[in-house]
Design a protein around this motif. Structure first.
Motif, mmCIF file in Angstrom:
data_model
loop_
_atom_site.group_PDB
_atom_site.id
_atom_site.type_symbol
_atom_site.label_atom_id
_atom_site.label_comp_id
_atom_site.label_asym_id
_atom_site.label_seq_id
_atom_site.Cartn_x
_atom_site.Cartn_y
_atom_site.Cartn_z
ATOM 1 N N LEU A 131 -2.726 5.010 5.519
ATOM 2 C CA LEU A 131 -3.337 5.687 6.674
ATOM 3 C C LEU A 131 -4.705 5.114 7.024
ATOM 4 O O LEU A 131 -5.246 5.407 8.094
ATOM 5 C CB LEU A 131 -3.430 7.191 6.411
ATOM 6 N N ALA A 132 -5.239 4.268 6.151
ATOM 7 C CA ALA A 132 -6.480 3.561 6.481
ATOM 8 C C ALA A 132 -6.276 2.672 7.698
ATOM 9 O O ALA A 132 -7.240 2.273 8.361
ATOM 10 C CB ALA A 132 -6.946 2.732 5.296
ATOM 11 N N GLY A 133 -5.030 2.374 8.022
ATOM 12 C CA GLY A 133 -4.737 1.565 9.210
ATOM 13 C C GLY A 133 -5.024 2.283 10.511
ATOM 14 O O GLY A 133 -5.258 1.638 11.539
ATOM 15 N N CYS A 191 2.094 0.146 8.220
ATOM 16 C CA CYS A 191 3.449 -0.197 7.740
ATOM 17 C C CYS A 191 3.410 -0.537 6.259
ATOM 18 O O CYS A 191 4.130 -1.439 5.801
ATOM 19 C CB CYS A 191 4.020 -1.354 8.552
ATOM 20 N N PHE A 192 2.540 0.136 5.524
ATOM 21 C CA PHE A 192 2.402 -0.023 4.078
ATOM 22 C C PHE A 192 2.025 -1.443 3.678
ATOM 23 O O PHE A 192 2.299 -1.884 2.576
ATOM 24 C CB PHE A 192 3.681 0.422 3.355
ATOM 25 N N LEU A 228 0.850 -1.199 0.000
ATOM 26 C CA LEU A 228 0.000 0.000 0.000
ATOM 27 C C LEU A 228 0.882 1.244 0.000
ATOM 28 O O LEU A 228 1.758 1.382 0.850
ATOM 29 C CB LEU A 228 -0.865 0.046 1.273
ATOM 30 N N PRO A 229 0.644 2.162 -0.912
ATOM 31 C CA PRO A 229 1.417 3.404 -0.902
ATOM 32 C C PRO A 229 0.824 4.392 0.108
ATOM 33 O O PRO A 229 -0.307 4.233 0.565
ATOM 34 C CB PRO A 229 1.248 3.916 -2.336
ATOM 35 N N TYR A 230 1.593 5.412 0.416
ATOM 36 C CA TYR A 230 1.076 6.530 1.183
ATOM 37 C C TYR A 230 0.168 7.319 0.249
ATOM 38 O O TYR A 230 0.495 7.476 -0.917
ATOM 39 C CB TYR A 230 2.242 7.401 1.671
ATOM 40 N N PRO A 231 -0.936 7.803 0.610
ATOM 41 C CA PRO A 231 -1.595 7.866 1.907
ATOM 42 C C PRO A 231 -2.583 6.724 2.171
ATOM 43 O O PRO A 231 -3.255 6.714 3.191
ATOM 44 C CB PRO A 231 -2.319 9.204 1.881
#
Length: 148
Positions: A36-38, A100-101, A30-33
């Motif tokens: 951030l769903a985490g 952590c992506f 998973l890329p940023y952003p």
């Protein structure tokens, strides 16, 4: 003998996750952003665990995994899962893995935690509950799943 309690293992794995993922420098799913769903998943998982810890406090029953059970709690999410505190911690750790992506190393740590819960902590607690509450616990197990 001092034993690691599940919350201690949770925090150990959660705080180890980022350095391990950085050190291994593996692929990131998973890329940023999007990672951030985490955050809400991590917060929701911790909220579930804390809610049920507070339920135990209100019911005046012991919380530590290796203590002798003194009450069979069936309120809150215990109506749907025999292990909502563990489910909350596992959800929270999954949120940390997403942060952590979603690196494979992070999911490996989530898997380690699941294995510890499912094959060590929960069987120990279930044996204690079976011994203490016998038929009442058997009936509870028949109507309530271990996880969901």
């Amino acid at each position: 003998m001092q034993r690691l309690l599940p919350p201690q293992v949770f925090f150990l794995l959660a705080f180890t996750m980022a350095p391990v993922c950085y050190w291994l420098d593996g692929p990131h799913w998973l890329p940023y952003p999007a990672n951030l769903a985490g955050v809400p998943i991590l917060i929701a998982g911790l909220a579930i665990a804390i809610w049920h810890k507070r339920l135990f406090v209100r019911q005046q029953t012991n919380i530590p995994t290796f203590g002798e059970p003194d009450k069979l709690i069936q309120a809150g999410l215990f109506r749907y899962s025999r292990n909502p505190m563990y489910l909350g911690m596992l959800t929270g750790l999954s949120g940390a893995a997403i942060l952590c992506f979603a690196a494979p190393a992070a999911w490996l740590l989530v898997g380690v935690f699941f294995v510890m819960l499912h094959f060590w902590y929960i069987p120990f607690e279930e044996a204690q509950m079976q011994h203490k509450f016998k038929h009442q616990y058997e009936a509870y197990c028949q109507q309530t799943r271990r996880w969901l």
